[in-house]
Motif scaffolding. Structure first.
Motif, PDB file in Angstrom:
ATOM      1  N   GLY A   1      -3.268 -39.468 -90.436  1.00  0.00           N
ATOM      2  CA  GLY A   1      -2.714 -40.804 -90.583  1.00  0.00           C
ATOM      3  C   GLY A   1      -2.254 -41.119 -91.992  1.00  0.00           C
ATOM      4  O   GLY A   1      -2.629 -40.442 -92.966  1.00  0.00           O
TER       5      GLY A   1
ATOM      6  N   THR B   1      -9.541 -36.663 -91.577  1.00  0.00           N
ATOM      7  CA  THR B   1      -9.852 -37.365 -90.334  1.00  0.00           C
ATOM      8  C   THR B   1     -10.426 -36.420 -89.298  1.00  0.00           C
ATOM      9  O   THR B   1      -9.931 -35.302 -89.108  1.00  0.00           O
ATOM     10  CB  THR B   1      -8.587 -38.029 -89.742  1.00  0.00           C
ATOM     11  OG1 THR B   1      -8.088 -38.993 -90.660  1.00  0.00           O
ATOM     12  CG2 THR B   1      -8.881 -38.701 -88.415  1.00  0.00           C
TER      13      THR B   1
ATOM     14  N   SER C   1     -11.442 -42.238 -83.966  1.00  0.00           N
ATOM     15  CA  SER C   1     -10.860 -41.563 -85.127  1.00  0.00           C
ATOM     16  C   SER C   1     -11.649 -42.005 -86.347  1.00  0.00           C
ATOM     17  O   SER C   1     -11.785 -43.208 -86.603  1.00  0.00           O
ATOM     18  CB  SER C   1      -9.384 -41.946 -85.269  1.00  0.00           C
ATOM     19  OG  SER C   1      -8.745 -41.155 -86.239  1.00  0.00           O
TER      20      SER C   1
ATOM     21  N   SER D   1     -12.141 -41.589 -90.490  1.00  0.00           N
ATOM     22  CA  SER D   1     -11.360 -41.156 -91.645  1.00  0.00           C
ATOM     23  C   SER D   1     -12.005 -41.538 -92.960  1.00  0.00           C
ATOM     24  O   SER D   1     -12.593 -42.615 -93.100  1.00  0.00           O
ATOM     25  CB  SER D   1      -9.958 -41.774 -91.610  1.00  0.00           C
ATOM     26  OG  SER D   1      -9.248 -41.377 -90.459  1.00  0.00           O
TER      27      SER D   1
END
Length: 425
Positions: A327, A333, A351, A353
């Motif tokens: 991203g 991530t 997700s 990160s």
């Protein structure tokens, strides 16, 4: 946001890091603006020094009853030059900000190289996908069969890509929310927050949604607000423009919120079901920590999301996003993907990160190691803990029985007054 000093002093390093993302950047244009700005500032400083010196001369001449008209006129011209230079600096700084806000984060050295999602390596798997003796139904068919999921009436109310849950279906969603929040707050020291679900532009710039993802946001027409696409936005911005003491870190926040995304770039994808709706519920986790601890915090953040799936007995895998798929704000991530029997594949459900100091620079979130030290930027992390609608869908599909009833995972039964099964009425 990347540090302009880093870009200025190590342009090749920055370009190499961004090249891993397979994206074009405006680093050279940015550096030209930066050079021009610094040259003008030097010229302005020289002019101000000249003005101060001549002002003293003028003052001395006036005290001595001597004429200083020429010097006064010259200083007016110097003042006009300074004003013009200041305006040019402001214009250049606006252009620098416009460029730098569109430059993504540099991937961590531990982020695997790859061109796109097809090259994301699997880190680990948990649980065995169930083998069905019959063709498993997708969650949307199961939901409509049990009269607990209604897309037709949701579409009548709002439009496409919205859903309506009814009865035990709505209760199951509420149970999931409470279950997830309890895991994070009772066992993992997260502080529960109930934040606004509208955010101003500064908040969205701070976390990196704007300006790049403006087309994905729902914006209020007559007010300066956006509907949040994730509660990461309000959670990170709780501490915008603040300075911590190191002893206050780490800080963990979790929140349940509705989230809203236009899905402008997802035309034709997942048009059925709960995977990609305009409105969805999510429990989010956000961390603030020191730079040296952030990668350990990423591992524990991912483990927190995994714990939800493990207690629900849902098979999943963890993948590391490669440099071509990571991203905009992330340095590294991990995605959690849950098994979806009707699609015979894993689908993203969380997700997690580490964005390092990328958001902290944009939002000016810093900490001091001691009273005498200079402020440093914190590292921020975020992760879904987890997406509620997708978890609802995964339970429906993985726990369906041959009579089309749905077993309730044991961990959720106390949240549903002991109900063990959703049966056809």
């Amino acid at each position: 946001m990347l540090d302009i000093k880093l870009i200025r002093e190590n342009p090749d390093l920055v370009k190499a890091g961004l090249a891993k993302r397979n994206q074009q950047t405006n680093i050279d244009v940015l550096l030209e603006y930066d050079k021009r700005r610094r040259n003008i500032i030097k010229d302005v400083d020289d002019l101000k020094a000249q003005r101060n010196r001549v002002s003293e001369e003028i003052s001395k001449l006036k005290k001595e009853k001597q004429k200083a008209d020429d010097k006064i006129l010259a200083m007016r011209e110097v003042g006009d030059k300074i004003k013009a230079f200041d305006e040019e600096v402001r214009d250049i700084e606006t252009k620098i900000e416009e460029i730098i806000l569109t430059i993504p984060n540099i991937p961590s050295d531990s982020t695997p190289m790859g061109k796109d999602e097809t090259e994301n390596p699997v880190i680990r798997t948990w649980g065995e996908p169930r083998k069905f003796a019959y063709e498993p139904l997708p969650h949307w068919d199961l939901g409509e069969l049990h009269n607990i999921l209604d897309f037709e009436r949701a579409s009548k109310i709002a439009g496409a890509r919205f859903s309506l849950l009814r009865g035990i279906g709505a209760r199951l969603e509420r149970a999931l929310i409470n279950f997830m929040l309890d895991i994070h707050t009772k066992n993992e020291n997260f502080i529960e927050i109930t934040p606004p679900i509208l955010a101003n532009r500064s908040s969205l710039i701070g976390t990196g949604q704007l300006p790049k993802f403006e087309t994905e946001m729902f914006r209020c027409a007559d007010d300066p607000y956006y509907l949040i696409s994730t509660s990461e936005i309000p959670l990170v911005n709780i501490h915008r423009d603040e300075i911590f003491q190191e002893s206050q870190l780490p800080i963990y926040y979790t929140a349940f919120t509705p989230c809203f995304r236009r899905e402008a770039g997802a035309a034709g994808k997942d048009t059925r079901g709960l995977i990609r709706n305009h409105q969805f519920n999510k429990v989010e986790m956000v961390k603030f920590c020191t730079p040296e601890s952030s990668y350990d915090e990423l591992e524990s953040l991912t483990a927190s999301a995994e714990k939800v799936l493990q207690q629900l007995e849902l098979p999943y895998r963890v993948i590391a996003l490669c440099t071509g798929d990571i991203g905009f704000a992330a340095a590294k991530t991990y995605d959690l993907e849950v098994w979806m029997p009707s699609q015979n594949c894993y689908r993203e459900i969380s997700s997690c990160s580490n964005v390092e100091d990328f958001q902290a620079r944009r939002a000016s979130i810093r900490f001091k190691r001691n009273q005498a030290s200079k402020p440093e930027f914190v590292h921020t992390l975020n992760g879904s803990g987890i997406a509620v609608g997708r978890t609802w869908a995964a339970i429906m599909e993985n726990f369906q029985q041959d009579d089309r009833s749905i077993l309730i995972p044991k961990a959720l039964q106390p949240y549903l007054d002991g109900i063990k099964k959703i049966s056809l009425s």
